[in-house]
Design a protein around this motif. Structure first.
Motif, PDB file in Angstrom:
ATOM      1  N   THR A 421      26.930  51.432 -34.265  1.00 25.04           N
ATOM      2  CA  THR A 421      27.153  52.554 -35.174  1.00 25.04           C
ATOM      3  C   THR A 421      26.701  53.858 -34.518  1.00 25.04           C
ATOM      4  OG1 THR A 421      26.784  51.068 -37.046  1.00 25.04           O
ATOM      5  CG2 THR A 421      26.656  53.432 -37.486  1.00 25.04           C
ATOM      6  N   LYS A 422      27.520  54.887 -34.653  1.00 23.91           N
ATOM      7  CA  LYS A 422      27.198  56.178 -34.037  1.00 23.91           C
ATOM      8  C   LYS A 422      27.374  57.295 -35.059  1.00 23.91           C
ATOM      9  CE  LYS A 422      26.930  53.901 -30.150  1.00 23.91           C
ATOM     10  NZ  LYS A 422      25.611  53.511 -29.618  1.00 23.91           N
ATOM     11  N   LEU A 423      26.971  58.497 -34.644  1.00 23.69           N
ATOM     12  CA  LEU A 423      27.089  59.688 -35.478  1.00 23.69           C
ATOM     13  C   LEU A 423      27.862  60.760 -34.726  1.00 23.69           C
ATOM     14  CD1 LEU A 423      23.369  59.877 -36.695  1.00 23.69           C
ATOM     15  CD2 LEU A 423      25.307  58.895 -37.945  1.00 23.69           C
ATOM     16  N   THR A 424      28.534  61.615 -35.477  1.00 22.53           N
ATOM     17  CA  THR A 424      29.220  62.753 -34.875  1.00 22.53           C
ATOM     18  C   THR A 424      28.212  63.895 -34.677  1.00 22.53           C
ATOM     19  OG1 THR A 424      29.838  63.686 -37.011  1.00 22.53           O
ATOM     20  CG2 THR A 424      31.372  62.097 -35.993  1.00 22.53           C
ATOM     21  N   PRO A 425      28.593  64.943 -33.934  1.00 20.73           N
ATOM     22  CA  PRO A 425      27.671  66.061 -33.718  1.00 20.73           C
ATOM     23  C   PRO A 425      27.212  66.760 -34.989  1.00 20.73           C
ATOM     24  CG  PRO A 425      29.433  66.123 -32.102  1.00 20.73           C
ATOM     25  CD  PRO A 425      29.798  65.051 -33.085  1.00 20.73           C
ATOM     26  N   ALA A 426      27.847  66.492 -36.125  1.00 24.07           N
ATOM     27  CA  ALA A 426      27.409  67.103 -37.386  1.00 24.07           C
ATOM     28  C   ALA A 426      25.976  66.726 -37.732  1.00 24.07           C
ATOM     29  CB  ALA A 426      28.349  66.682 -38.518  1.00 24.07           C
ATOM     30  N   TRP A 427      25.467  65.647 -37.160  1.00 22.27           N
ATOM     31  CA  TRP A 427      24.113  65.185 -37.440  1.00 22.27           C
ATOM     32  C   TRP A 427      23.101  65.708 -36.411  1.00 22.27           C
ATOM     33  CZ3 TRP A 427      22.762  62.525 -41.781  1.00 22.27           C
ATOM     34  CH2 TRP A 427      23.806  61.970 -42.530  1.00 22.27           C
ATOM     35  N   HIS A 428      23.470  66.671 -35.612  1.00 18.76           N
ATOM     36  CA  HIS A 428      22.610  67.135 -34.519  1.00 18.76           C
ATOM     37  C   HIS A 428      21.229  67.536 -35.017  1.00 18.76           C
ATOM     38  CE1 HIS A 428      21.397  69.121 -30.792  1.00 18.76           C
ATOM     39  NE2 HIS A 428      21.031  70.152 -31.545  1.00 18.76           N
ATOM     40  N   ASP A 429      21.156  68.316 -36.083  1.00 18.74           N
ATOM     41  CA  ASP A 429      19.857  68.795 -36.555  1.00 18.74           C
ATOM     42  C   ASP A 429      18.971  67.650 -37.022  1.00 18.74           C
ATOM     43  OD1 ASP A 429      20.702  71.340 -35.976  1.00 18.74           O
ATOM     44  OD2 ASP A 429      21.151  71.883 -38.056  1.00 18.74           O
ATOM     45  N   ARG A 430      19.557  66.669 -37.668  1.00 22.62           N
ATOM     46  CA  ARG A 430      18.777  65.534 -38.172  1.00 22.62           C
ATOM     47  C   ARG A 430      18.196  64.713 -37.019  1.00 22.62           C
ATOM     48  NH1 ARG A 430      18.950  62.213 -42.868  1.00 22.62           N
ATOM     49  NH2 ARG A 430      17.267  60.690 -42.640  1.00 22.62           N
ATOM     50  N   LEU A 431      18.872  64.705 -35.882  1.00 23.04           N
ATOM     51  CA  LEU A 431      18.430  63.897 -34.744  1.00 23.04           C
ATOM     52  C   LEU A 431      17.568  64.681 -33.759  1.00 23.04           C
ATOM     53  CD1 LEU A 431      21.827  62.102 -33.941  1.00 23.04           C
ATOM     54  CD2 LEU A 431      19.956  61.256 -35.369  1.00 23.04           C
ATOM     55  N   ALA A 432      17.352  65.945 -34.001  1.00 28.85           N
ATOM     56  CA  ALA A 432      16.727  66.819 -33.001  1.00 28.85           C
ATOM     57  C   ALA A 432      15.339  66.351 -32.575  1.00 28.85           C
ATOM     58  CB  ALA A 432      16.656  68.244 -33.542  1.00 28.85           C
ATOM     59  N   ALA A 433      14.605  65.704 -33.474  1.00 26.77           N
ATOM     60  CA  ALA A 433      13.232  65.311 -33.151  1.00 26.77           C
ATOM     61  C   ALA A 433      13.151  64.031 -32.322  1.00 26.77           C
ATOM     62  CB  ALA A 433      12.434  65.132 -34.440  1.00 26.77           C
ATOM     63  N   LEU A 434      14.261  63.341 -32.145  1.00 29.48           N
ATOM     64  CA  LEU A 434      14.253  62.088 -31.389  1.00 29.48           C
ATOM     65  C   LEU A 434      14.243  62.357 -29.893  1.00 29.48           C
ATOM     66  CD1 LEU A 434      16.914  60.061 -33.409  1.00 29.48           C
ATOM     67  CD2 LEU A 434      14.435  59.730 -33.447  1.00 29.48           C
ATOM     68  N   PRO A 435      13.724  61.431 -29.090  1.00 30.04           N
ATOM     69  CA  PRO A 435      13.808  61.586 -27.626  1.00 30.04           C
ATOM     70  C   PRO A 435      15.270  61.729 -27.192  1.00 30.04           C
ATOM     71  CG  PRO A 435      12.302  59.812 -28.204  1.00 30.04           C
ATOM     72  CD  PRO A 435      12.974  60.219 -29.477  1.00 30.04           C
ATOM     73  N   PRO A 436      15.539  62.526 -26.152  1.00 32.05           N
ATOM     74  CA  PRO A 436      16.937  62.754 -25.732  1.00 32.05           C
ATOM     75  C   PRO A 436      17.719  61.486 -25.480  1.00 32.05           C
ATOM     76  CG  PRO A 436      15.468  64.291 -24.626  1.00 32.05           C
ATOM     77  CD  PRO A 436      14.582  63.339 -25.371  1.00 32.05           C
ATOM     78  N   ARG A 437      17.110  60.458 -24.858  1.00 34.85           N
ATOM     79  CA  ARG A 437      17.856  59.223 -24.561  1.00 34.85           C
ATOM     80  C   ARG A 437      18.250  58.503 -25.843  1.00 34.85           C
ATOM     81  NH1 ARG A 437      21.136  56.420 -23.688  1.00 34.85           N
ATOM     82  NH2 ARG A 437      21.445  54.767 -22.156  1.00 34.85           N
ATOM     83  N   VAL A 438      17.367  58.545 -26.838  1.00 35.18           N
ATOM     84  CA  VAL A 438      17.692  57.920 -28.128  1.00 35.18           C
ATOM     85  C   VAL A 438      18.808  58.701 -28.803  1.00 35.18           C
ATOM     86  CG1 VAL A 438      16.794  57.298 -30.401  1.00 35.18           C
ATOM     87  CG2 VAL A 438      15.337  57.058 -28.372  1.00 35.18           C
ATOM     88  N   ARG A 439      18.681  60.009 -28.798  1.00 32.99           N
ATOM     89  CA  ARG A 439      19.682  60.869 -29.442  1.00 32.99           C
ATOM     90  C   ARG A 439      21.061  60.684 -28.811  1.00 32.99           C
ATOM     91  NH1 ARG A 439      16.874  65.210 -29.005  1.00 32.99           N
ATOM     92  NH2 ARG A 439      17.900  66.061 -27.159  1.00 32.99           N
ATOM     93  N   ASP A 440      21.102  60.630 -27.505  1.00 35.41           N
ATOM     94  CA  ASP A 440      22.384  60.465 -26.819  1.00 35.41           C
ATOM     95  C   ASP A 440      23.038  59.131 -27.155  1.00 35.41           C
ATOM     96  OD1 ASP A 440      21.980  62.931 -25.676  1.00 35.41           O
ATOM     97  OD2 ASP A 440      21.337  62.136 -23.720  1.00 35.41           O
ATOM     98  N   ALA A 441      22.223  58.095 -27.282  1.00 33.64           N
ATOM     99  CA  ALA A 441      22.773  56.766 -27.571  1.00 33.64           C
ATOM    100  C   ALA A 441      23.313  56.658 -28.985  1.00 33.64           C
ATOM    101  CB  ALA A 441      21.699  55.703 -27.350  1.00 33.64           C
ATOM    102  N   LEU A 442      22.931  57.585 -29.862  1.00 37.33           N
ATOM    103  CA  LEU A 442      23.344  57.508 -31.267  1.00 37.33           C
ATOM    104  C   LEU A 442      24.584  58.331 -31.575  1.00 37.33           C
ATOM    105  CD1 LEU A 442      19.938  57.733 -33.208  1.00 37.33           C
ATOM    106  CD2 LEU A 442      21.262  55.699 -32.611  1.00 37.33           C
ATOM    107  N   THR A 443      25.113  59.084 -30.606  1.00 38.45           N
ATOM    108  CA  THR A 443      26.167  60.041 -30.928  1.00 38.45           C
ATOM    109  C   THR A 443      27.423  59.827 -30.084  1.00 38.45           C
ATOM    110  OG1 THR A 443      25.144  61.614 -29.391  1.00 38.45           O
ATOM    111  CG2 THR A 443      24.579  61.831 -31.719  1.00 38.45           C
TER     112      THR A 443
END
Length: 536
Positions: A421-443
């Motif tokens: 399961t992934k997210l579109t860039p619309a969720w960028h602000d919600r994911l901002a606090a996550l480590p970059p590698r985690v954030r990249d894997a979710l989008t």
């Protein structure tokens, strides 16, 4: 008239998978495919070979039902061609098409063939038990694997290592339980979620917490120096195998625990089909973060749910491979669903009998009503969570459970697997606090997101379900996609959806080319395939 179900053999299943891939990714895009009576004729333009296979029935949309015999045109005659010859021809064609060699490819195809042969032998020794839950039986019924993958049953290791844990053999096993010093146990998410396993597992020594482990995975990690030292120093204790008994599901590494009604998603440091199936550190953290986003969205929808992954556990030792390899994600069970859950992949299996066993499909009229209910319960939520919420579901056949009533009619859908399961860039602000590698894997970027949604939902899933329904009642084939159209149209006035309903080709993931290029599944390319809405 009911289509005769083909007998499953390792030779024919391997040949069919190779030809399915060849048609979809090489021959059809280059207009090298034609129907000839009851046959499909395909030409490999670079190696200059023409092949022929039987057609069980006329095709519908992007789905062919290929059938033996498999033949090669040579010296003005058609001669029988085995799966190994087909694998050689595919290898030659792809080398010339890409200018690259892949020394692993033939070995992977052979491994897939030998795995299936071993599974078929073992399956004969473990006949179906009528007392076994229909849901578990559906999870463990997938003998042939992905129809559009060149090595659908590839599984590293000697069969003696993995047969005791293979879902296809109707396996059951006891987890190995580790007692971990409390200060070395890593947990994220709802820590109370593991309490049901803590109560059912063996007693841990004072100051320790329980960690269930897959026996196969523990054997793969046994020689890690850090792990051996941790056992020697008493940081970890191996409590051995103990109840509760678990049943491996279709993914092999995820096991259902009936006594607790939960799933344990283990790591396995071996390649199964495409990927090494481990819980990477960023996937462990990402699952917890994503679960907090996905659950409120699905709580607002009717007739469907997403099986929660509320927490994970692992160990904090000076070896990342141990952190990932011993990490286990807890997943919500199926006990709360409204009917009997069945794995969608089992319903679509052309070699299986899950679909034909549902009373609702006994007549053509009943099958059309069943298809209508199925599309309503699967397609609507998958499209709406993407179009309205920016959530990309991998709603492919192995990630969807459909709960049915006593007649077999769909009443609820359960989606699963936060790894896909992934997210579109619309969720960028919600994911901002996550480590970059985690954030990249979710989008996913918007283009890749839409391709993934359409491929998983339509090409991998609904076209295969439609083919299975048409196998039962070939006369309703032309009525299936017109019946599905209103459910797609009800999901809103979106340009992407309008294009889909106007008949633009579907994007099909190029599994053959991905295996040949040895690229990650996430970066796989797509090829266009016929859109059945174009004729509806």
């Amino acid at each position: 008239m009911l289509l005769t179900r083909p007998a499953l053999t390792a030779d024919d299943a391997t040949a069919t998978a190779l030809l399915n891939c060849l048609v979809r990714e090489v021959c059809a895009p280059e207009q090298q495919v034609r129907e000839d009576g009851g046959h499909l004729v395909v030409r490999l333009p670079r190696v200059g070979v023409t092949l022929r296979t039987g057609l069980a029935r006329p095709p519908s949309g992007p789905t062919y039902r290929l059938a033996p015999p498999f033949e090669e045109h040579r010296d003005s005659a058609w001669i029988a061609t085995g799966w190994d010859r087909l694998a050689d021809l595919v290898t030659g064609e792809l080398e010339l098409a890409t200018g690259q060699a892949n020394p692993e490819f033939l070995a992977q195809v052979r491994d897939s063939h030998s795995t299936l042969a071993a599974l078929l032998r073992a399956r004969e020794e473990s006949p179906a038990d009528p007392s076994v839950d229909a849901y578990v039986e559906s999870e463990q019924s997938l003998l042939s694997g992905h129809r559009f993958h060149p090595s659908p049953k590839a599984r590293q290791g000697d069969p003696a290592q993995w047969l005791p844990y293979a879902p296809e053999t109707r396996a059951r096993f006891l987890p190995r339980w580790l007692a971990v010093r409390e200060e070395l146990l890593i947990e994220e998410g709802d820590r109370a979620a593991f309490s049901v396993l803590d109560e059912l597992g063996p007693a841990a020594p004072p100051g320790h917490r329980l960690l269930p482990a897959h026996p196969w995975q523990l054997s793969l990690l046994a020689d890690r120096p850090v792990l051996r030292r941790a056992f020697a120093e008493g940081l970890l204790h191996d409590l051995g195998p103990a109840a509760p008994e678990v049943a491996p599901t279709s993914s092999v590494r995820t096991a259902y625990v009936p006594a607790a009604d939960v799933f344990c998603k283990f790591s396995l440091d071996i390649r199964i089909t495409n990927c090494v199936r481990k819980n990477a550190w960023y996937e462990l953290t990402g699952a917890v973060a994503l679960n907090e986003i996905v659950q409120p969205v699905f709580a607002s929808l009717d007739g469907c749910t997403f099986l929660a992954e509320p927490a994970y556990r692992s160990v904090a030792l000076a070896d990342r491979r141990l952190h990932e390899g011993l990490g286990v994600i807890l997943r919500q069970g199926v006990g709360g669903l409204k009917g009997t859950p069945l794995l969608s992949a089992a319903l679509a299996d052309p070699y299986g009998d899950t679909l034909s066993g549902l009373p609702a499909l006994a007549t053509p009229e009943g099958a059309l009503a069943w298809w209508d209910a199925y599309v309503r319960h699967v397609a609507r939520p998958a499209l709406r969570v993407y179009l309205q919420h920016g959530i990309v579901l991998e709603a492919h056949l192995q990630n969807v459970l459909v709960a049915v009533d006593d007649e077999g009619m769909p009443v609820q859908t359960a989606f699963r697997d936060l790894e896909g399961t992934k997210l579109t860039p619309a969720w960028h602000d919600r994911l901002a606090a996550l480590p970059p590698r985690v954030r990249d894997a979710l989008t996913y970027d918007p283009g890749r997101a839409w391709n993934r949604v359409v491929y998983c939902l339509l090409v991998n899933h609904l076209t295969e379900i439609a083919a299975a329904v048409a196998d039962l009642h070939p006369g309703i084939d032309a009525e299936l996609w017109p019946a599905a159209r209103p459910h797609f149209a009800s999901c809103g006035d979106h340009p992407q959806l309008r294009a889909l309903l106007a008949g633009v080709p579907f994007p099909a993931k190029a599994n053959l080319r991905a295996r040949w290029a040895r690229t990650a599944d996430r970066t796989a390319t797509y090829v266009p395939v016929p859109n059945p809405f174009a004729g509806s």
